[in-house]
Design an enzyme around this catalytic site. Structure first.
Site, mmCIF file in Angstrom:
data_model
loop_
_atom_site.group_PDB
_atom_site.id
_atom_site.type_symbol
_atom_site.label_atom_id
_atom_site.label_comp_id
_atom_site.label_asym_id
_atom_site.label_seq_id
_atom_site.Cartn_x
_atom_site.Cartn_y
_atom_site.Cartn_z
ATOM 1 N N ASP A 18 0.872 -1.181 0.000
ATOM 2 C CA ASP A 18 0.000 0.000 0.000
ATOM 3 C C ASP A 18 0.908 1.230 0.000
ATOM 4 O OD1 ASP A 18 -2.259 1.550 0.108
ATOM 5 O OD2 ASP A 18 -2.592 1.282 2.259
ATOM 6 N N GLU A 97 -6.584 4.989 -8.645
ATOM 7 C CA GLU A 97 -7.855 5.531 -8.171
ATOM 8 C C GLU A 97 -8.415 6.623 -9.073
ATOM 9 O OE1 GLU A 97 -9.852 6.501 -3.868
ATOM 10 O OE2 GLU A 97 -7.952 5.446 -4.100
ATOM 11 N N LYS A 133 -9.647 1.825 -9.196
ATOM 12 C CA LYS A 133 -10.053 1.941 -7.797
ATOM 13 C C LYS A 133 -11.147 3.005 -7.666
ATOM 14 C CE LYS A 133 -7.549 1.918 -3.388
ATOM 15 N NZ LYS A 133 -6.256 2.311 -2.780
ATOM 16 N N THR A 157 -13.022 0.619 -3.001
ATOM 17 C CA THR A 157 -12.337 1.034 -1.783
ATOM 18 C C THR A 157 -13.274 1.798 -0.857
ATOM 19 O OG1 THR A 157 -10.333 2.141 -0.977
ATOM 20 C CG2 THR A 157 -11.486 3.191 -2.816
ATOM 21 N N PHE A 179 -11.843 -1.640 4.937
ATOM 22 C CA PHE A 179 -10.848 -0.968 5.775
ATOM 23 C C PHE A 179 -10.894 -1.507 7.207
ATOM 24 C CE2 PHE A 179 -9.559 3.203 3.543
ATOM 25 C CZ PHE A 179 -9.510 2.564 2.326
#
Length: 326
Positions: A18, A97, A133, A157, A179
């Site tokens: 990440d 993203e 994303k 996400t 998350f």
């Protein structure tokens, strides 16, 4: 011979970096990598990435963009350029993203996803190595559904609840990123506690519930735990399909010699009958889940802010008026 916790974990779970830190990715050599606007902004602030930034700006200028559109195009090009550099260091996929300000606009999200893929194609990167994303709003999930139908793989996400996970399964998305750390942070603040024992960590329990639901219903969408605060949280999800972990935690896991065992085990599907969740049901369940409702919006706001910070950085770097567009 004693193996590190990280090497043991890699035997149970696909480990994803990440990070947009190319040095860290080169060090840990994960299969996949994920990026987000905050990570891109942080990477853009590093002197060693100056050439990438200048190349992105010059390309946007050569394409005929000017003013605010020039900066926005530069950010998209820079985001893809970081993805290209990351892909040189790994064998798998990179998640890139879509602008978080588009999270409630299905058509605009689809269009931006295709713009990003067109940039990757310019640089000779095959579509199958990219995960688009997108935030797990209803509109974002519908965009992902349309993209997946065209063979464009997506990573959903900012996912904090089972209702979001169910909608993503209905959309047949490739991968979701529930998350962990942000859920823990929210509950610590809401319940005024400093810590939870790992077996009661609400972030860990949330991912376990989603994983168990997917596997028991034969859902093919992969689960990738994200947003970790400690090595203990990571190890508590050993056995998850994938885990995306920041370099500082990867380093701690590499230094640890503790024994790692699977905590999540995929069971054979007991039923394939899954009722689709409607827009109204999704909206109702999201609004009733204060944690998921607040964290989804604050996550989107945070990514928008990070992109705005990158915009200011680029304007300053190239002598453009640093005033953000209204």
């Amino acid at each position: 011979m004693t193996h590190s916790a990280l090497s043991q974990l890699k035997n149970l779970t696909t480990i994803v970096a990440d990070s947009s830190d190319l040095t860290a990715i080169e060090k840990f050599r994960p299969l996949d990598a994920t990026t987000n606007p905050s990570l891109i902004t942080a990477a853009a602030s590093q002197p060693e990435n100056k050439t990438l930034i200048e190349d992105a700006y010059n390309q946007a200028k050569q394409e005929g963009f000017s003013s605010d559109a020039l900066i926005e195009r530069t950010i998209d090009i820079l985001t893809v350029k970081f993805g290209v550099e990351i892909l040189k260091l790994i064998d798998g996929r990179v998640s890139t993203e879509v602008d978080a300000s588009l999270s409630y606009d299905t058509a605009a999200t689809i269009a931006k996803a295709k713009e990003l893929l067109a940039l990757y194609k310019q640089y000779g990167v095959a579509q199958e190595r990219i995960l688009i994303k997108i935030a797990s709003t209803w509109d974002g999930i519908q965009a992902a559904k349309a993209l997946e139908a065209e063979g464009i793989h997506c990573n959903l996400t900012l996912l904090f609840g089972l209702h979001q996970a169910k909608a993503c399964a209905d959309a047949k998305v490739t991968l979701i990123s529930p998350f962990v750390g942000r859920i823990l942070d929210w509950y610590k603040k809401a319940e005024n506690v400093t810590a939870y024992p790992i077996e009661k960590d609400p972030g860990v329990l949330s991912v376990k519930a989603i994983f168990d639901y997917y596997k028991s219903h034969g859902i093919k969408t992969e689960v990738m735990g994200a947003s970790f605060r400690s090595p203990e949280q990571v190890l508590a999800l050993a056995g998850c399909d994938l885990l995306t972990v920041a370099p500082n935690l990867l380093d701690q896991l590499e230094q640890s010699q503790q024994t790692v065992t699977a905590q999540l085990v995929a069971t054979n599907a007991t039923t394939h009958s899954v009722e689709e969740i409607s827009h109204a049901e999704f909206k109702q369940q999201l609004e009733q889940d204060l944690m998921a409702f607040q964290l989804l919006q604050s996550g989107i706001d945070g990514f928008i802010k990070a992109r705005e910070q990158l915009s200011v950085l680029l304007r300053q770097s190239f002598g453009i008026d640093a005033q953000l567009k209204p």
